[in-house]
Design an enzyme around this catalytic site. Sequence first.
Site, PDB file in Angstrom:
ATOM      1  N   SER A  48       6.690 -32.201 -14.509  1.00  0.00           N
ATOM      2  CA  SER A  48       5.977 -31.519 -15.587  1.00  0.00           C
ATOM      3  C   SER A  48       5.560 -32.511 -16.672  1.00  0.00           C
ATOM      4  CB  SER A  48       6.877 -30.397 -16.131  1.00  0.00           C
ATOM      5  OG  SER A  48       6.130 -29.592 -16.988  1.00  0.00           O
ATOM      6  N   HIS A  53       7.792 -23.592 -10.810  1.00  0.00           N
ATOM      7  CA  HIS A  53       7.871 -24.804 -11.620  1.00  0.00           C
ATOM      8  C   HIS A  53       9.318 -25.282 -11.794  1.00  0.00           C
ATOM      9  CE1 HIS A  53       5.739 -27.510 -14.313  1.00  0.00           C
ATOM     10  NE2 HIS A  53       6.706 -27.368 -15.233  1.00  0.00           N
ATOM     11  N   ASP A 112       3.475 -21.727  -9.235  1.00  0.00           N
ATOM     12  CA  ASP A 112       3.893 -22.247 -10.546  1.00  0.00           C
ATOM     13  C   ASP A 112       3.125 -21.503 -11.632  1.00  0.00           C
ATOM     14  OD1 ASP A 112       4.231 -23.799 -12.855  1.00  0.00           O
ATOM     15  OD2 ASP A 112       4.348 -25.679 -11.698  1.00  0.00           O
TER      16      ASP A 112
END
EC number: 3.1.2.12
Lengths: 282, 868
Positions: A149, A260, A226
């Site tokens: 991320s 995610h 995600d």
Amino acid sequence: MALTQVSSNKCFDGFQKVFEHDSTELKCKMRFGIYLPPKAESGKCPVLYWLSGLTCTEQNFITKAGSQQEAAEHGIIIVCPDTSPRGCNIEGEDESWDFGTGAGFYVNATEDQWKVNYRMYSYITEELPHLISSNFPADSERMSISGHSMGGHGALICALKNPGKYKSVSAFAPICNPMQCPWGQKAFNGYLGSDKSKWESYDATVLVSAYSGPQLDILIDQGRDDQFLAAGQLLPDNFIAACTEKKTPVVFRLQQGYDHSYYFVCSFISNHIKHHAKYLNA
Amino acid sequence: MSNEDVEAIPPSSSPAMLDETTKEYLFSTDEGTLSKASAEAQVPTAHLDIGPEGLSFYNMDLYESRERLDIFTEELSSSRTEDEQFTAMEDSNESRPRTEEEEYDLYTAEVSEMARQYGIWDDKEDMEMGFQTQEPFVMVTQKQEPAVLDIKTWGEEPVKGEPKERGAGEKRDSIHKTPAVDEGGSMEHHEPCYPSEGDEPQSHEQYVGQRQYSEEAFKEEEWEEEGSQAMKASRGDTQIGEFVGFSAKTQEDLTMDMDNPEDAFRASEHTHDLEEEQPGAQAGGEDEVPDVFCMECKIAIRAFDKVFGSHKDHQVTKLSIAAEDTKVEIHKTMCKLEEQIAQMENFASHLEEIFITVEENFGRQEQNLEQHYNEVIQTLTQRYEDKTSGLEDEKKQKLEKLYSQLVNCGKTLDISKDLIEAAQEICRNEDKLAFLQVAVPTVERIEEYTASDPDLKLSASLEFENDAIDFSDVRQMMDSINIVPAPSAPVINPQTPNSSTSTSVRVCWSLFSDDTVEYYELYYKPVLEGTTADENEEQDASMVKVKETYCTVLNLVPNTQYKFWVTALNTTGISPASERAVYMTVPSPPVIKKKLCRSCPNAALIRWESGNTNPVDSYTVELCEISRERSETAVTESIVGIPTYESVIQLLSGRSYLIYVRAVNIGGPSERSDPVIIYTTGTFFRLNEDTAHPSLAISEDGFTMFYGDEYTELNDITFSDNTFSRCVAIMGELIPIRGKHYWEVEVEEHTEYRIGVAYEDTQRNGYLGANNTSWCMRHVMTPSRHKYEFLHNGSTPDIRITMHPKRIGVSLDYETGKLAFFNTGLSQHIYTYKCHFLHYVHPCFALEKPGALTVHNGIEAPEYITFS
């Protein structure tokens, strides 16, 4: 540069340790996790830097990603720094989860309020490698970088801004084009000011177009489910397009059904460690 | 030792064994066998030191020369000088004067020391016996003590001495000194017999101590030789030539006696040392050191002499060079002598064989002769008896006849007399009438009687009946004395391994040893299926005449059985035929089907055709590893007993192999086939054109496939079961090995393709990757981008790659169940399937749009594929 061992646990014949030290770049106490594979007892090992995402500390990756087994197998040291300076008593530091503490965005801040402490870019690329190579059996010539991320963004920009410094780079669901996404815009605005030309030096999609150096082999995994992909925070397509344009090799894998979370990360972390091992152990 | 004996003792009837020498010979034989009863206790010593067994026998002959003896005696005579010289040396070493006895003690001690080191003279009984018998010689020896030195210097002297005894009996006395001298060496064990033995053991110790003497036998020898060298040198320049010969001898002895070439080398070095020692040694005798070598006089001289002396105009050379040259010459001579020895050995053993054969042959001939003459004599005796009894019978018969005739004659006479008397009686009758009356019948009677003539012929002939004696059969027998009986049937041997080729067999047989055979007739004919009857066999059989008991029959048909039988013939007649033996020609070599051979880093699949019309028993595959260092290709491995026309052979990776196949039947293996070369650097396979979609064209080399632009009417095409009918695809033929395989495919950027693997029985009417029997990477062009799919069972992960591969690496690993794809240009890992392959898979290639794909295989898998 004194290191204080916070914890040490045997793991796959090596040790998962956490150290604390006073950072000169960040002017605060910083912790980092380090996995020393069994091979480190007998010789120098290459280092993989793992940059975590928003809200994370050094603990998330070492407890959740399950990277140690593969690292032990390939003889790779994994260093997991924290994601921002902590306890600097800067106003607004802890106001939101996507800015300030736990959201350093791996930039060197230029705004007055943040520029003393929020120098995560220099911390990651300069201070920490120096610290590691002088305190551990690490081969400073062989290092790679990866992240998740915001850390994926960090990994990409570190690799793209320092051609040759990292043997390889990979990312899980990286924020590929922060200038174009709400998280990035908020952070860059806060740390770098409103001058967007400054932002460009921390945007992977922009940086890849200007990259010149040893050919990279970028591996990106992205969960198809995600929520932040759908929210337009990650924008991998922009990065892939830039890479296609620039003929920078990228394998981008859109993993069906993954989100995610670290569950996604731990599902593919061994692929990524192999990817790095291919270059680190070449 | 035992071998030596065999060599040394010829058969008792050896032609060489003249009566005179027999004793000598046996004597030396006794010595050879450690001489329990022999007086020559030294002989075992010599024999123990002899290196090559059997050499001694010829050594005896070779070194059995007058010259040797001469040298020997000369040394004896010059021993005094030597001794002095030696003493001088000793003195210079130890600055301690020493009596002659002590010197001798030293030598003796040394010799005995050596003897002990050589591990001899452990048999005390022998020694004692020898000693007692040799006592007188000991005394002699004592006076000529340097002879000890000589003998030891000469190394194996006693061995050489032996033949002398044998060959020159008259030299016996001098020869016996040799053993005596050696006895002297062991004298310390027999003190009473030795006049100067008083301090001997002590002096031995002393000697050892003073000289810091090494226990090593070699060194002792060296030392001794130095001594002898010195003494030789002291004999003056004129001796040098001889000395050279001597050292050559010494060297040779050493060389011959040492099996170890290293020792030999040391020995020659040793000789070298000696020669270098020479000038110094001579210095002991003269004041001035010779420093040059006169080429013409072959002696070392002082440079002074060159300028002013008798060698004034002579060519000279440096001593070291002269020594070197001489050494080279010596070495050459030595080599020549060694060759001669070898030749003589060969010749002698050959002679021995011939000797035995000749002896046997003559023995047989004698027997034969005796037998035949006995027969003849018997026949003659019989004939004599027959004849004499016949004569007796005839005599009896004739005499009887004559007698009876005689009797008859008497009777006739009597009758006639009676008649006369009767007539006279009548005539005297005066009475006419009475007379007439009586006379008439009487006259009638007489007339009647005289009418029949008396038989005056002999009833028996005086000639002998059958007086011609028929000796023809005897003559025939006499003639046939040299003719041997007709031979008996030979025994034909069964076929032995490696006795046949594809067109010939070597047939062997044997005969009974008494038979004499002039030649053999070998018959043969092929064994045909279905013909069982033996009749008429001879008629269509081929025949060859041979003198030997073997024959290589040529021009046969490969892989065929032949029946063989043989008869033996001589002048007398022909033997019965031997048993029938079946021999088989080996098959023709198989033919490797190179196009069907495949390989991977650890194995190869070799396929071949029989090359024979008839079936063979099995096949043998032979491997030769081709290495860069060695050019010769020795067979490193053979796999035998392969019943089929193919074999998977385990190999080592990264090597090159020549692989041959042989066909084998009971006759043996065929010649090897032409080889196929296998490189185990990577996986090697070929495309199976039988599977190719009709629209797919394959290049001549078989590795590039084209999908042309021209439209093909599919309806016109007939598909075989094996042909891909929907997907324009082709399948490769991977070696069936569950290992690791790697190959690469060259593509164009815009080529639309499917590359992967499939089970051999994957649906031919489906698309690759659309089912669960195939896995493939698919590249298609969408309007917006290149799309890469990794299909299996119709589904694909979503993978995007920013660089379009020009060359795709495919890695298949059965063990880990991984099928991985790489962009080889970037060493980039693209995707890995994880699946458990239940069966063997084969590479598959398909083109979705016109274009071409080229397969590259036989290449080593790159390192990076392990990180996938």
